[in-house]
Design a protein around this motif. Structure first.
Motif, PDB file in Angstrom:
ATOM      1  N   ARG A 107      32.039  -2.827  -3.542  1.00 24.74           N
ATOM      2  CA  ARG A 107      31.966  -1.603  -4.330  1.00 24.74           C
ATOM      3  C   ARG A 107      30.496  -1.300  -4.649  1.00 24.74           C
ATOM      4  O   ARG A 107      29.674  -2.206  -4.820  1.00 24.74           O
ATOM      5  N   ARG A 145      32.364   6.310 -10.204  1.00 25.95           N
ATOM      6  CA  ARG A 145      32.084   6.068  -8.786  1.00 25.95           C
ATOM      7  C   ARG A 145      31.603   4.635  -8.541  1.00 25.95           C
ATOM      8  O   ARG A 145      31.498   4.206  -7.394  1.00 25.95           O
ATOM      9  N   ALA A 148      33.888   2.742  -6.306  1.00 23.14           N
ATOM     10  CA  ALA A 148      34.126   3.243  -4.959  1.00 23.14           C
ATOM     11  C   ALA A 148      33.437   2.361  -3.920  1.00 23.14           C
ATOM     12  O   ALA A 148      32.438   1.688  -4.196  1.00 23.14           O
ATOM     13  N   TYR A 149      34.004   2.358  -2.706  1.00 18.37           N
ATOM     14  CA  TYR A 149      33.359   1.726  -1.558  1.00 18.37           C
ATOM     15  C   TYR A 149      32.515   2.787  -0.843  1.00 18.37           C
ATOM     16  O   TYR A 149      32.783   4.000  -0.955  1.00 18.37           O
ATOM     17  N   HIS A 151      32.413   4.033   2.100  1.00 23.56           N
ATOM     18  CA  HIS A 151      33.104   5.001   2.960  1.00 23.56           C
ATOM     19  C   HIS A 151      33.864   6.052   2.150  1.00 23.56           C
ATOM     20  O   HIS A 151      34.280   7.078   2.698  1.00 23.56           O
ATOM     21  N   GLN A 152      34.027   5.809   0.844  1.00 22.24           N
ATOM     22  CA  GLN A 152      34.728   6.766  -0.008  1.00 22.24           C
ATOM     23  C   GLN A 152      33.793   7.805  -0.618  1.00 22.24           C
ATOM     24  O   GLN A 152      34.237   8.670  -1.359  1.00 22.24           O
ATOM     25  N   LEU A 153      32.517   7.708  -0.291  1.00 15.41           N
ATOM     26  CA  LEU A 153      31.528   8.631  -0.829  1.00 15.41           C
ATOM     27  C   LEU A 153      30.977   9.532   0.272  1.00 15.41           C
ATOM     28  O   LEU A 153      30.960   9.165   1.444  1.00 15.41           O
ATOM     29  N   SER A 154      30.521  10.698  -0.129  1.00  8.10           N
ATOM     30  CA  SER A 154      29.877  11.601   0.826  1.00  8.10           C
ATOM     31  C   SER A 154      28.476  11.094   1.140  1.00  8.10           C
ATOM     32  O   SER A 154      27.953  10.178   0.490  1.00  8.10           O
ATOM     33  N   GLN A 157      26.231  11.430  -1.856  1.00  9.91           N
ATOM     34  CA  GLN A 157      26.549  10.457  -2.896  1.00  9.91           C
ATOM     35  C   GLN A 157      26.036   9.065  -2.519  1.00  9.91           C
ATOM     36  O   GLN A 157      25.530   8.328  -3.364  1.00  9.91           O
ATOM     37  N   ARG A 158      26.186   8.704  -1.237  1.00 11.47           N
ATOM     38  CA  ARG A 158      25.670   7.403  -0.799  1.00 11.47           C
ATOM     39  C   ARG A 158      24.152   7.339  -0.961  1.00 11.47           C
ATOM     40  O   ARG A 158      23.602   6.302  -1.354  1.00 11.47           O
TER      41      ARG A 158
END
Length: 326
Positions: A107, A145, A148-149, A151-154, A157-158
């Protein structure tokens, strides 16, 4: 302003099967606290190698000479224990490929917390969680967030998570290596706003690497233009692209089409040819095979980077010294 980073006569050469590859050659550069220094140039000019040298991140195949001072300490001669302490806490890097830089099976909150736990082992778990939440909010992400992992972020966001990681241990110097390359225009603007606010509010120094001249012109206080592994022009950002002196800087500025200008739309003024192979640099000025001003004089010796105008250094024999530069 106090000096955070000083590079003097820095050269980096990689050992390859085809022979030595001089990626960076005799570079001098300074970044002060609260200042953004941009580095511009085409792919292969040595920008990313320059950035990685700040924290001694070169592979074993690299030979580095010169001096890299971070807050007065020479990174190139520093003991490993001191270098580990410097990374994250003294200076940190925001890489361009957030998806490749983040751990896919952890995460993002855990990844932001990791440098805090390593560099500040006495901090409690509750305090670490609080700081992770503050960092996420500082880069414009909700605290939720953290679970979140990647791959779950745009993409945007990453990239913000990467910035939060870089700030986790409150470094005084940030190296941003193409931080917005893979982002769309709107997200790019948001990420740049975050970086600008951090420099303004925290007073950190930033070395910003980018091939996007509009980003550098908007973000930087000073800009260094690199070609063939060398700095060929350096000066204030508000002057460099409105009044370029080196022919390469002029060509870089002209390669961007001007909105609303039909001539630029239908006949963009690009730069013909490709940058030289670092293993086979031409004699004299490495830019002379592509330079519209080149003459026989340009093939005799590589020009020295020298002060041609107040606050403007240029490596070109065609640019005279004027304006009380000496």
């Amino acid at each position: 302003m106090s000096e955070l980073l000083r590079m003097e006569s820095l050269s980096v050469t990689y050992r390859t099967e085809e022979g030595p590859l001089p990626a960076v050659r005799d570079v001098d550069l300074v970044v002060d606290r609260g200042e953004v220094v941009g580095v511009a140039g085409e792919s292969g000019c040595g920008k990313s190698t320059l950035a990685s040298t700040v924290l001694r991140l070169q592979p074993a195949s690299a030979t580095v000479t010169g001096t890299v001072l971070v807050d007065g300490e020479d990174v190139l001669t520093m003991r490993w224990a001191d270098l580990r302490a410097l990374r994250w806490a003294g200076a940190s890097i925001v890489f361009q490929g957030a998806l490749h830089s983040l751990n896919a099976v952890r995460r993002v909150g855990q990844q932001i917390a990791e440098p805090i736990r390593l560099h500040e082992p006495s901090v409690s778990d509750a305090e670490v969680d609080r700081r992770v939440g503050e960092l996420l909010e500082e880069v414009g992400l909700p605290v939720s967030r953290a679970r979140a992992y990647p791959h779950q972020l745009s993409g945007g966001q990453r990239q913000r998570v990467m910035i939060a990681m870089a700030l986790a241990c409150r470094p005084a110097l940030i190296i941003a290596d193409e931080p917005t390359t893979a982002l769309d225009v709107m997200v790019q603007a948001q990420v740049l706003d975050v970086l600008s606010a951090l420099v303004r509010e925290r007073g950190v120094g930033m070395l910003l690497i980018s091939h996007d001249l509009s980003v550098l012109a908007d973000m930087s206080d000073r800009i260094a233009v690199m070609y063939g592994g060398r700095v060929v022009e350096q000066g204030r950002a508000d002057q460099l692209f409105t009044d370029p002196l080196h022919p390469y800087t002029t060509a870089l500025g002209a390669s961007f089409p001007r909105v609303g200008d039909p001539a630029a739309r239908y006949a963009p003024a690009g730069l013909a040819g490709d940058p030289p192979d670092p293993r086979e640099l031409p004699p004299g000025c490495s830019f002379h095979p592509r330079c519209p001003l080149a003459s026989e004089e340009c093939t005799r010796a590589e020009p020295v980077l020298e002060l041609k105008r107040p606050d403007r250094s240029v490596a070109c024999v065609k640019v005279p010294v004027t304006g009380g530069a000496r």
